[in-house]
Write a protein that holds these residues in place. Structure first.
Motif, PDB file in Angstrom:
ATOM      1  N   ALA A 149       8.387   4.158   4.872  1.00 50.30           N
ATOM      2  CA  ALA A 149       7.292   3.027   5.076  1.00 50.30           C
ATOM      3  C   ALA A 149       7.390   2.358   3.648  1.00 50.30           C
ATOM      4  N   ALA A 150       8.575   2.642   2.916  1.00 48.11           N
ATOM      5  CA  ALA A 150       8.989   1.890   1.573  1.00 48.11           C
ATOM      6  C   ALA A 150       8.934   0.459   1.615  1.00 48.11           C
ATOM      7  N   GLU A 252       0.012  10.382 -16.996  1.00 52.67           N
ATOM      8  CA  GLU A 252       0.909  11.178 -16.137  1.00 52.67           C
ATOM      9  C   GLU A 252       2.009  10.160 -15.680  1.00 52.67           C
ATOM     10  N   PRO A 253       3.296  10.452 -16.039  1.00 51.75           N
ATOM     11  CA  PRO A 253       4.408   9.510 -15.910  1.00 51.75           C
ATOM     12  C   PRO A 253       4.609   9.305 -14.477  1.00 51.75           C
ATOM     13  N   GLU A 254       4.402  10.228 -13.461  1.00 54.09           N
ATOM     14  CA  GLU A 254       4.697   9.800 -12.031  1.00 54.09           C
ATOM     15  C   GLU A 254       3.589   8.800 -11.477  1.00 54.09           C
ATOM     16  N   ARG A 255       2.290   8.880 -11.929  1.00 56.68           N
ATOM     17  CA  ARG A 255       1.369   8.123 -11.544  1.00 56.68           C
ATOM     18  C   ARG A 255       1.515   6.596 -12.213  1.00 56.68           C
ATOM     19  N   VAL A 256       1.607   6.742 -13.324  1.00 61.30           N
ATOM     20  CA  VAL A 256       1.848   5.156 -14.196  1.00 61.30           C
ATOM     21  C   VAL A 256       3.097   4.670 -13.676  1.00 61.30           C
ATOM     22  N   LEU A 257       4.307   5.450 -13.192  1.00 58.63           N
ATOM     23  CA  LEU A 257       5.186   4.643 -12.764  1.00 58.63           C
ATOM     24  C   LEU A 257       4.995   4.054 -11.337  1.00 58.63           C
ATOM     25  N   ALA A 258       4.399   4.962 -10.506  1.00 55.69           N
ATOM     26  CA  ALA A 258       3.808   4.623  -9.246  1.00 55.69           C
ATOM     27  C   ALA A 258       3.032   3.267  -9.120  1.00 55.69           C
ATOM     28  N   THR A 259       2.360   3.318  -9.802  1.00 61.10           N
ATOM     29  CA  THR A 259       1.216   2.224  -9.932  1.00 61.10           C
ATOM     30  C   THR A 259       1.927   1.016 -10.417  1.00 61.10           C
ATOM     31  N   LEU A 260       2.928   1.051 -11.413  1.00 62.85           N
ATOM     32  CA  LEU A 260       3.816  -0.192 -12.022  1.00 62.85           C
ATOM     33  C   LEU A 260       4.408  -0.665 -10.810  1.00 62.85           C
ATOM     34  N   ALA A 261       5.225   0.195 -10.205  1.00 62.87           N
ATOM     35  CA  ALA A 261       6.080  -0.259  -8.848  1.00 62.87           C
ATOM     36  C   ALA A 261       5.276  -0.878  -7.805  1.00 62.87           C
ATOM     37  N   ALA A 262       3.930  -0.611  -7.750  1.00 57.38           N
ATOM     38  CA  ALA A 262       3.142  -1.263  -6.599  1.00 57.38           C
ATOM     39  C   ALA A 262       2.531  -2.431  -7.005  1.00 57.38           C
ATOM     40  N   GLU A 263       2.785  -2.928  -8.100  1.00 60.35           N
ATOM     41  CA  GLU A 263       2.370  -4.250  -8.696  1.00 60.35           C
ATOM     42  C   GLU A 263       3.067  -5.418  -7.926  1.00 60.35           C
ATOM     43  N   LEU A 294       4.345   9.862  -4.312  1.00 57.97           N
ATOM     44  CA  LEU A 294       3.318   9.080  -4.527  1.00 57.97           C
ATOM     45  C   LEU A 294       3.443   7.714  -4.165  1.00 57.97           C
ATOM     46  N   ALA A 295       4.674   7.156  -4.366  1.00 53.64           N
ATOM     47  CA  ALA A 295       5.161   5.628  -4.266  1.00 53.64           C
ATOM     48  C   ALA A 295       5.375   5.341  -2.948  1.00 53.64           C
ATOM     49  N   ARG A 296       5.511   4.014  -2.641  1.00 56.61           N
ATOM     50  CA  ARG A 296       6.099   3.259  -1.355  1.00 56.61           C
ATOM     51  C   ARG A 296       7.203   2.738  -1.840  1.00 56.61           C
ATOM     52  N   THR A 297       8.103   3.288  -2.808  1.00 55.01           N
ATOM     53  CA  THR A 297       9.029   2.223  -3.598  1.00 55.01           C
ATOM     54  C   THR A 297      10.424   3.074  -3.674  1.00 55.01           C
ATOM     55  N   PRO A 298      11.459   2.452  -3.119  1.00 48.28           N
ATOM     56  CA  PRO A 298      12.561   3.089  -3.446  1.00 48.28           C
ATOM     57  C   PRO A 298      13.026   3.611  -4.842  1.00 48.28           C
TER      58      PRO A 298
END
Length: 307
Positions: A149-150, A252-263, A294-298
Motif C-alpha cells: 500500500a505504498a 527519532e530518525p525513522e519517525r521524522v523521515l517517515a513524517t517527511l515522506a508523508a508530506e 512506519l511509512a507508506r513510502t518506497p
C-alpha cells in the motif's frame, strides 16, 4: 566502459507482487542516464529448501521449478510494457531467500534490486528474520524496497509502467554513504523532474535533568552544524536539481523521515547504508527497515561500498 543496466526484481507471489514488478518495469524502462535509458529485467523467485524437501515426497523438484518459472512468466506478461529492452529473464533458485537474492544480484552484476516487505510472519519471522531486513543488512547493490500500500511512484502510459516521482528525499547521516546517497537522489530527481529535499535528523539525547540546558545547547549546535553541511551539499548539486531544500531537525530518525515522506504523495526516500565500526554499532540498514515499518513510502537504499 558502460554496460547495460540490470534490474533484479525478487518475487514471492504475495498479493503485492504485481505492484513490485510494475515498479521494476518502470525503473528498467527509463531510470538510467546512460545508453538508451533502458535496462534488462530479471525476475527471481526463491523456493526454500524445506518446501522442496516436503514437496519432493510427491512431486519431482524439477516440476516445482518449472511451475515457478511458469508463474513468473505469467506475472511478467500481466505487466504489459513495450518499455523493456527485451523480455524479462526468469530465475528460480532454491535456498534461503536473502542469500539467493544477493547471489543472483552478484552473478548478474545487477544495477538495482527491487523487492517488497512481504515475508515470514509470526514465529517463523522471529526465528528466521525478515528477508528484506537481511538483504538491506548485506547488500552491496542499490536496493529499492516497496512496502504494501505504498504511495505509488509509477503510472501507466501507452508504453507501460513509467516512473512518476514528485518528491525525492535524501536522508543524509554524514557517514561514508553520504556522497553516494546525495548523488543517487539528485540523479533521480533530475530525471523525474522532481523536487529534492536533503534531510538530516539529529537523534534525541537523553540526560539528567540537571544537565538538560547543556544537552539542549549541544543538540542545537549539532542541528545548526547539520544545516550548514546540508546547505553546502545543496550548492554542489544545484546544477543538477535547481529545486533543492534542506531540513535539519531533531528526533527519532525513522519517525521524522517517515513524517517527511508523508508530506507529499509520489515520494521516494533515498537512504545510505551505514557500516558500523564495532559490535555495538547499529546494524547496516536498520534505520531504513524501521522507516519501512512506519511509512507508506518506497525506500531506495544506497550502500557506501557498491559492488
Amino acid at each position: 566502459m558502460s554496460h547495460t543496466p540490470i534490474v533484479l526484481c525478487a518475487v514471492d507471489f504475495s498479493p503485492p507482487s504485481a505492484d513490485i514488478v510494475r515498479t521494476a518495469v518502470a525503473y528498467a524502462g527509463g531510470a538510467w542516464p546512460d545508453g538508451d535509458g533502458r535496462a534488462v529485467l530479471t525476475l527471481v523467485h526463491v523456493v526454500e529448501p524445506l518446501l522442496v524437501q516436503a514437496a519432493a515426497m510427491t512431486v519431482d523438484s524439477d516440476v516445482i521449478q518449472s511451475e515457478c518459472r511458469q508463474a513468473l512468466a505469467a506475472l511478467a506478461s500481466s505487466v504489459t510494457s513495450t518499455a523493456l529492452a527485451q523480455p524479462a529473464t526468469l530465475d528460480v533458485r532454491v535456498g534461503l531467500p536473502h542469500v539467493e537474492i544477493l547471489k543472483a544480484a552478484a552473478a548478474s552484476h545487477a544495477t538495482l534490486i527491487v523487492l517488497g516487505t512481504q515475508g515470514q510472519t509470526g514465529a517463523a519471522r522471529f526465528f528466521f528474520g525478515s528477508t528484506t531486513q537481511r538483504v538491506l543488512r548485506e547488500t552491496v547493490t542499490p536496493t529499492l524496497v516497496v512496502p504494501p500500500a505504498a504511495s505509488p511512484i509509477v503510472r501507466d502510459d501507452a508504453s507501460g509502467p513509467v516512473l512518476a516521482i514528485a518528491h525525492v528525499i535524501a536522508a543524509l547521516d554524514f557517514s561514508d554513504a553520504t556522497a553516494a546517497t546525495a548523488q543517487a537522489a539528485a540523479g533521480l530527481a533530475a530525471r523525474a523532474g522532481a523536487r529534492l529535499t536533503l534531510a538530516h535528523v539529529v537523534p534525541e539525547a537523553r540526560g539528567l535533568d540537571r544537565w538538560a540546558a547543556l544537552v539542549d545547547e549541544h543538540q542545537a549546535q549539532r542541528t545548526s552544524h547539520a544545516g550548514e553541511e546540508l546547505a553546502m551539499i545543496a550548492r554542489e548539486i544545484q546544477a543538477q536539481v535547481p529545486d533543492v531544500r534542506t531540513v535539519a531537525s531533531q528526533g527519532e530518525p525513522e519517525r521524522v523521515l517517515a513524517t517527511l515522506a508523508a508530506e507529499q504523495p509520489h515520494s521516494l526516500l533515498v537512504m545510505g547504508v551505514r557500516r558500523g565500526a564495532g559490535l555495538l554499532s547499529p546494524q547496516p540498514g536498520s534505520t531504513a527497515y524501521k522507516v519501512l515499518c512506519l511509512a507508506r513510502t518506497p525506500v531506495l537504499v544506497v550502500p557506501a561500498r557498491l559492488r
